[in-house]
Write a protein that holds these residues in place. Structure first.
Motif, PDB file in Angstrom:
ATOM      1  N   UNK A  86       0.812  -1.214  -0.112  1.00 22.48           N
ATOM      2  CA  UNK A  86       0.009   0.032   0.229  1.00 22.48           C
ATOM      3  C   UNK A  86       0.857   1.247  -0.160  1.00 22.48           C
ATOM      4  N   UNK A  87       1.816   1.146   0.856  1.00 21.90           N
ATOM      5  CA  UNK A  87       2.788   2.339   0.845  1.00 21.90           C
ATOM      6  C   UNK A  87       3.499   2.739  -0.453  1.00 21.90           C
ATOM      7  N   UNK A  88       4.090   1.562  -1.005  1.00 23.63           N
ATOM      8  CA  UNK A  88       4.769   1.622  -2.605  1.00 23.63           C
ATOM      9  C   UNK A  88       3.761   2.266  -3.372  1.00 23.63           C
ATOM     10  N   UNK A  89       2.544   1.733  -3.215  1.00 23.07           N
ATOM     11  CA  UNK A  89       1.382   2.115  -4.492  1.00 23.07           C
ATOM     12  C   UNK A  89       1.103   3.715  -4.135  1.00 23.07           C
ATOM     13  N   UNK A  90       1.327   4.121  -2.540  1.00 23.41           N
ATOM     14  CA  UNK A  90       1.063   5.458  -2.399  1.00 23.41           C
ATOM     15  C   UNK A  90       2.130   6.233  -3.140  1.00 23.41           C
ATOM     16  N   UNK A  91       3.093   5.864  -3.224  1.00 22.30           N
ATOM     17  CA  UNK A  91       4.338   6.565  -3.991  1.00 22.30           C
ATOM     18  C   UNK A  91       4.180   6.660  -5.488  1.00 22.30           C
ATOM     19  N   UNK A  92       3.684   5.420  -6.073  1.00 21.39           N
ATOM     20  CA  UNK A  92       3.470   5.402  -7.602  1.00 21.39           C
ATOM     21  C   UNK A  92       2.354   6.370  -8.015  1.00 21.39           C
ATOM     22  N   UNK A  93       1.281   6.118  -6.987  1.00 22.06           N
ATOM     23  CA  UNK A  93       0.095   7.060  -7.313  1.00 22.06           C
ATOM     24  C   UNK A  93       0.384   8.563  -7.641  1.00 22.06           C
ATOM     25  N   UNK A  98       9.769   5.990  -3.816  1.00 21.73           N
ATOM     26  CA  UNK A  98       9.354   6.001  -2.609  1.00 21.73           C
ATOM     27  C   UNK A  98      10.193   6.785  -1.566  1.00 21.73           C
ATOM     28  N   UNK A  99       9.565   7.298  -0.137  1.00 17.41           N
ATOM     29  CA  UNK A  99      10.272   7.651   0.753  1.00 17.41           C
ATOM     30  C   UNK A  99       9.383   6.977   1.979  1.00 17.41           C
ATOM     31  N   UNK A 100      10.029   6.043   2.713  1.00 15.75           N
ATOM     32  CA  UNK A 100       9.441   5.563   3.779  1.00 15.75           C
ATOM     33  C   UNK A 100      10.119   5.756   4.948  1.00 15.75           C
ATOM     34  N   UNK A 151      -4.264   9.750   6.917  1.00 18.07           N
ATOM     35  CA  UNK A 151      -3.752  10.077   5.679  1.00 18.07           C
ATOM     36  C   UNK A 151      -2.099   9.270   5.230  1.00 18.07           C
ATOM     37  N   UNK A 152      -1.556   8.992   6.295  1.00 14.38           N
ATOM     38  CA  UNK A 152      -0.186   8.547   6.167  1.00 14.38           C
ATOM     39  C   UNK A 152      -0.402   6.941   6.678  1.00 14.38           C
ATOM     40  N   UNK A 153      -0.203   5.995   5.790  1.00 13.14           N
ATOM     41  CA  UNK A 153      -0.324   4.510   6.085  1.00 13.14           C
ATOM     42  C   UNK A 153       0.778   4.230   7.015  1.00 13.14           C
ATOM     43  N   UNK A 154       0.509   3.379   7.932  1.00 11.54           N
ATOM     44  CA  UNK A 154       1.577   2.770   8.693  1.00 11.54           C
ATOM     45  C   UNK A 154       1.324   1.266   8.866  1.00 11.54           C
ATOM     46  N   UNK A 155       2.581   0.348   8.274  1.00 11.54           N
ATOM     47  CA  UNK A 155       2.501  -1.190   8.047  1.00 11.54           C
ATOM     48  C   UNK A 155       3.319  -1.387   9.367  1.00 11.54           C
ATOM     49  N   UNK A 156       2.846  -2.594   9.721  1.00 12.17           N
ATOM     50  CA  UNK A 156       3.594  -3.293  10.814  1.00 12.17           C
ATOM     51  C   UNK A 156       3.985  -4.688  10.230  1.00 12.17           C
TER      52      UNK A 156
END
Length: 247
Positions: A86-93, A98-100, A151-156
């Motif tokens: 989801x985070x990588x897709x956010x960058x792509x969109x 990517x900046x994580x 707005x900012x996704x958080x992955x665990x």
């Protein structure tokens, strides 16, 4: 979004929470309790890789808000977690590299909330936290993030080091914050990047540090030897922003 601390009490309620797919960060079970319903709950916890703590009755009574915990209390995430994809897709969109921001065992909810807020303002595409020995998305984290969690996704993830290796294979670079590193202004931090911030006491763990491409230090003039984790994250995140703006 929901800001209340999500504490779920009682056997049926906890079992229902697991079965409905709610993210349970931690399960507290009365030590020595082994009857059928509790065993069923423990099976669900194992299936979902939930951290289980066996505790004394006094601890459960302390955690309980209803007084009817029946020997089980679950602590659920106040927000849903995202996936790395989801985070990588956010960058792509957004058409951006990517900046994580990766957090290695941040235990203070105020620090986590502040870092999520900074991540949002610095244009990071998401934040990654470990499953164990770290704070999850509690109500305090949500409050301190001042809405950024919307707005900012958080992955665990189970293993920060392994996740870094997988993303390096996809072309990401990693920089971690450490006093012994190269001055941050001398590093090229453009392109697809992961910023790793360590915990409040020990900093970035050795195993994670070894997987990073760069170790960055923040120039400091004062008489004490370290910055708060969320401030360090802010300083480095905006150095990445500055370099990106310069192209």
């Amino acid at each position: 979004m929901r800001y209340e601390e999500l504490t779920i009490e009682g056997r049926n309620a906890v079992l229902e929470a697991f079965r409905s797919g709610k993210t349970i960060d931690k399960l507290f079970v009365l030590d020595g309790c082994q009857d059928g319903p509790v065993r069923t709950i423990l099976r669900e916890a194992k299936k979902h890789d939930t951290i289980v703590q066996f505790v004394k009755k006094e601890r459960l009574d302390q955690l309980s808000q209803t007084g009817h915990h029946q020997g089980v209390i679950a602590s659920a995430a106040a927000y849903e977690y995202a996936e790395i994809s989801d985070i990588l897709q956010n960058a792509k969109d957004k058409g951006e590299a990517p900046f994580i921001i990766f957090l290695d065992n941040i235990e203070d909810p105020h620090n986590l909330g502040a870092i999520i807020r900074t991540a949002n303002l610095a244009g990071a595409h998401g934040v990654v936290i470990p499953k164990r020995r770290a704070v999850g998305l509690t109500a305090t984290v949500a409050r301190v993030s001042a809405g950024a969690l919307n707005y900012t996704p958080v992955a665990k993830v189970t293993n920060i080091g392994k996740t870094i290796e997988e993303l390096k294979a996809e072309g990401m670079w990693f920089v971690c914050a450490d006093m012994d590193g190269e001055m941050m202004y001398n590093l090229d931090l453009k392109g697809p990047i992961g910023l790793v911030i360590g915990n409040e006491g020990e900093g970035v763990s050795r195993l994670v540090k070894e997987k990073c491409d760069f170790v960055a230090s923040i120039p400091m003039k004062g008489d004490i030897d370290s910055l708060n984790a969320s401030v360090a994250a802010g300083v480095l995140a905006f150095e990445i922003v500055r370099q990106r703006l310069q192209g």
